[in-house]
Design a protein around this motif. Structure first.
Motif, short mmCIF file in Angstrom:
data_model
loop_
_atom_site.label_atom_id
_atom_site.label_comp_id
_atom_site.label_asym_id
_atom_site.label_seq_id
_atom_site.Cartn_x
_atom_site.Cartn_y
_atom_site.Cartn_z
N LEU A 129 0.74 -1.44 -0.06
CA LEU A 129 0.13 -0.01 0.04
C LEU A 129 0.75 1.34 0.02
CD1 LEU A 129 -3.16 -0.66 2.26
CD2 LEU A 129 -3.12 -0.44 -0.26
N LEU A 130 1.63 1.46 -1.09
CA LEU A 130 2.29 2.68 -1.23
C LEU A 130 1.28 3.88 -2.07
CD1 LEU A 130 2.81 2.78 -4.51
CD2 LEU A 130 4.85 1.20 -3.85
N CYS A 131 1.63 5.03 -1.85
CA CYS A 131 0.72 6.04 -2.15
C CYS A 131 -0.07 5.72 -3.67
CB CYS A 131 1.40 7.33 -2.29
SG CYS A 131 1.97 7.95 -0.46
N LYS A 132 0.69 5.51 -4.58
CA LYS A 132 0.35 5.29 -5.93
C LYS A 132 -0.65 4.43 -6.29
CE LYS A 132 2.50 8.81 -7.91
NZ LYS A 132 1.78 9.97 -8.34
N ASN A 133 -0.72 3.30 -5.04
CA ASN A 133 -1.61 2.31 -5.12
C ASN A 133 -3.16 2.43 -4.54
OD1 ASN A 133 -0.18 0.42 -6.66
ND2 ASN A 133 0.74 -0.61 -4.98
N ILE A 134 -3.31 3.98 -3.98
CA ILE A 134 -4.41 4.28 -3.47
C ILE A 134 -4.94 5.37 -4.34
CG2 ILE A 134 -5.39 5.26 -1.21
CD1 ILE A 134 -2.83 4.29 0.29
N ILE A 135 -6.12 4.99 -4.70
CA ILE A 135 -6.77 6.07 -5.60
C ILE A 135 -8.15 6.54 -4.88
CG2 ILE A 135 -7.99 6.38 -7.94
CD1 ILE A 135 -5.06 5.58 -8.17
N TYR A 136 -8.17 8.08 -4.71
CA TYR A 136 -9.32 8.73 -4.08
C TYR A 136 -10.23 9.52 -5.29
CZ TYR A 136 -11.49 12.34 -1.71
OH TYR A 136 -12.73 13.27 -1.16
N ASN A 137 -11.27 9.20 -5.08
CA ASN A 137 -12.35 9.78 -6.31
C ASN A 137 -13.14 10.72 -5.24
OD1 ASN A 137 -14.59 10.52 -7.50
ND2 ASN A 137 -14.07 8.62 -8.87
N GLN A 138 -12.73 12.04 -5.51
CA GLN A 138 -13.31 13.16 -4.76
C GLN A 138 -14.87 13.22 -5.11
OE1 GLN A 138 -11.52 16.96 -5.34
NE2 GLN A 138 -12.46 17.90 -3.49
N GLU A 139 -15.20 13.24 -6.43
CA GLU A 139 -16.63 13.34 -6.77
C GLU A 139 -17.53 12.36 -5.87
OE1 GLU A 139 -17.21 13.31 -10.93
OE2 GLU A 139 -16.08 15.20 -11.15
N GLU A 140 -16.82 11.12 -5.97
CA GLU A 140 -17.95 10.06 -5.41
C GLU A 140 -17.35 9.83 -3.71
OE1 GLU A 140 -17.62 6.37 -7.69
OE2 GLU A 140 -18.08 7.34 -9.67
N ASP A 141 -16.23 10.50 -3.32
CA ASP A 141 -15.91 10.40 -2.10
C ASP A 141 -15.63 9.00 -1.82
OD1 ASP A 141 -15.11 11.61 0.40
OD2 ASP A 141 -17.41 11.31 1.42
N ASN A 142 -14.73 8.19 -2.33
CA ASN A 142 -14.26 6.84 -2.07
C ASN A 142 -12.80 6.60 -2.20
OD1 ASN A 142 -14.11 6.14 -4.76
ND2 ASN A 142 -16.18 5.37 -4.89
N VAL A 143 -12.50 5.58 -1.66
CA VAL A 143 -11.10 5.20 -1.86
C VAL A 143 -11.04 3.91 -2.29
CG1 VAL A 143 -8.95 4.92 -0.66
CG2 VAL A 143 -10.10 6.96 -0.18
N LYS A 144 -10.26 3.51 -3.40
CA LYS A 144 -10.14 1.98 -3.84
C LYS A 144 -8.58 1.89 -4.06
CE LYS A 144 -14.64 1.66 -6.09
NZ LYS A 144 -15.23 1.37 -7.41
N PHE A 145 -8.23 0.52 -4.05
CA PHE A 145 -6.80 0.14 -4.03
C PHE A 145 -6.70 -0.54 -5.66
CE2 PHE A 145 -7.34 -0.74 0.72
CZ PHE A 145 -7.28 0.97 0.93
N ILE A 146 -5.27 -0.31 -6.01
CA ILE A 146 -5.06 -1.01 -7.24
C ILE A 146 -3.66 -1.79 -7.02
CG2 ILE A 146 -6.22 0.85 -8.64
CD1 ILE A 146 -3.36 2.07 -9.06
N ASP A 147 -3.45 -2.72 -8.04
CA ASP A 147 -2.23 -3.39 -8.04
C ASP A 147 -2.23 -4.47 -6.98
OD1 ASP A 147 -1.58 -1.84 -10.22
OD2 ASP A 147 -0.09 -1.03 -9.39
N TYR A 148 -2.36 -5.56 -7.29
CA TYR A 148 -2.64 -6.57 -6.50
C TYR A 148 -1.50 -7.63 -6.53
CZ TYR A 148 -7.00 -4.22 -6.94
OH TYR A 148 -7.71 -3.27 -7.05
N GLU A 149 -0.52 -7.50 -6.98
CA GLU A 149 0.48 -8.44 -7.38
C GLU A 149 1.01 -9.26 -6.14
OE1 GLU A 149 3.71 -7.22 -10.60
OE2 GLU A 149 3.63 -5.35 -9.17
#
Length: 313
Positions: free
Chosen positions: A172-192
């Protein structure tokens, strides 16, 4: 651990496309994938954006038009990364998390990579999650004998802390955390590196990432007051999700604080070993050996401080 990850029946199947993308001449291979995934797109109109933040793989974004709306991400695996990453496990993690609306859709795999949905939002920077001043450590890589001794010590010490085993992201480095301001949610990417692990490891690893990647600065590791507030919020959400209410005691927070900071040592150790392997095999232009030095150096600096912590009675 891949065999233990159950993929829900409702998770979409992931096709395998018999294409190999040349990392030095990626457009022809990428266009073959786009032809299969987006047959209505004209090859001459496909634009490709090269993302440079990854240090394990190479990442391309394929799209048409003037704005990046429907984007197909093409990730080309780094050379010999199968020594470090269980690719079957990665695909399973991807499908599980997408089924629970926590991840982008995985469009396909190909011979040396995979294609997935582009998440709209902002990839976080270290300054979004941290606050503290600057220093950098520079010592030589420990000897193999020293590393073996430390590994044994970690196995013996950390297994006694009682941290629960959960499904972890593990990167969980920063670039793997995506914040969507419009939808007010956080999702994670890259599951290696996703898989079952100690809960405290995932949090300790995240706290280590406050230091950044390209200009690593471990003075940004979160202070005790910040951690206690963060951990209390985490435990409240964790217990509520498990149907245990949301009341959290000071003792529970203190236990997790001790676990997290001791498991943060394991994070430094593992990524130090990872960097040594990458230094030998990777074709990506990054100072992996220097990064290994930084991680091991911080491991030994941090060790006396965190082993002095003890679980409350």
């Amino acid at each position: 651990m891949a065999n233990y990850i159950h993929v829900p029946d409702e998770a979409p199947a992931v096709p395998k496309i018999d294409v190999t993308v040349d990392e030095s001449d990626y457009r022809p291979g990428a266009l073959k994938l786009i032809k299969a995934l987006r047959p209505s797109w004209k090859p001459s109109e496909v634009k490709i954006k090269f993302f440079t933040d990854g240090i394990t793989n190479k990442l391309l974004g394929c799209y048409v038009g003037t704005v990046m709306q429907d984007v197909v991400l093409v990730r080309i695996y780094g050379n010999k990364t199968e020594l470090l990453v269980d690719r079957e496990n990665e695909v399973k993690s991807f499908r599980v998390l997408h089924a629970h609306r926590c991840a982008p859709r995985l469009y396909c795999t190909f011979n040396n990579g995979l294609c997935y949905e582009f998440l709209q939002g902002t990839a976080l920077e270290p300054e979004h999650i941290r606050s503290q001043p600057v220093f950098r450590l520079n010592l030589e890589v420990p000897s193999p004998r020293c590393l073996r001794e430390e590994l044994l010590w970690l196995q013996q010490s950390l297994s006694m802390l009682g941290s629960p085993v959960v499904l972890c992201h593990n990167d969980l480095l920063c670039k793997n955390i995506i914040y969507n301001q419009e939808e007010d949610n956080v999702k994670f990417i890259d599951y290696e590196y996703a898989g079952y692990n100690y809960q405290a490891y995932d949090i300790g690893n995240h706290f280590n990432e406050f230091a950044g990647l390209n200009e690593v600065d471990y003075s940004y590791y979160p202070a005790r007051a910040f951690q206690l507030q963060w951990l209390r919020s985490y435990l409240e959400a964790y217990k509520e999700h498990k149907g245990q209410g949301s009341d959290v005691t000071d003792r529970e927070v203190e236990i997790l604080y001790v676990q997290v900071n001791q498991f943060a040592l394991a994070s430094h150790f593992i990524w130090g070993l990872w960097a040594l392997i990458q230094a030998k095999f990777s074709t990506i232009d990054f100072d992996f050996l220097g990064y290994a030095v930084l991680r091991f150096n911080q491991y030994f600096k941090m060790k006396p401080e965190v082993i002095a912590l003890s679980l409350p009675e």
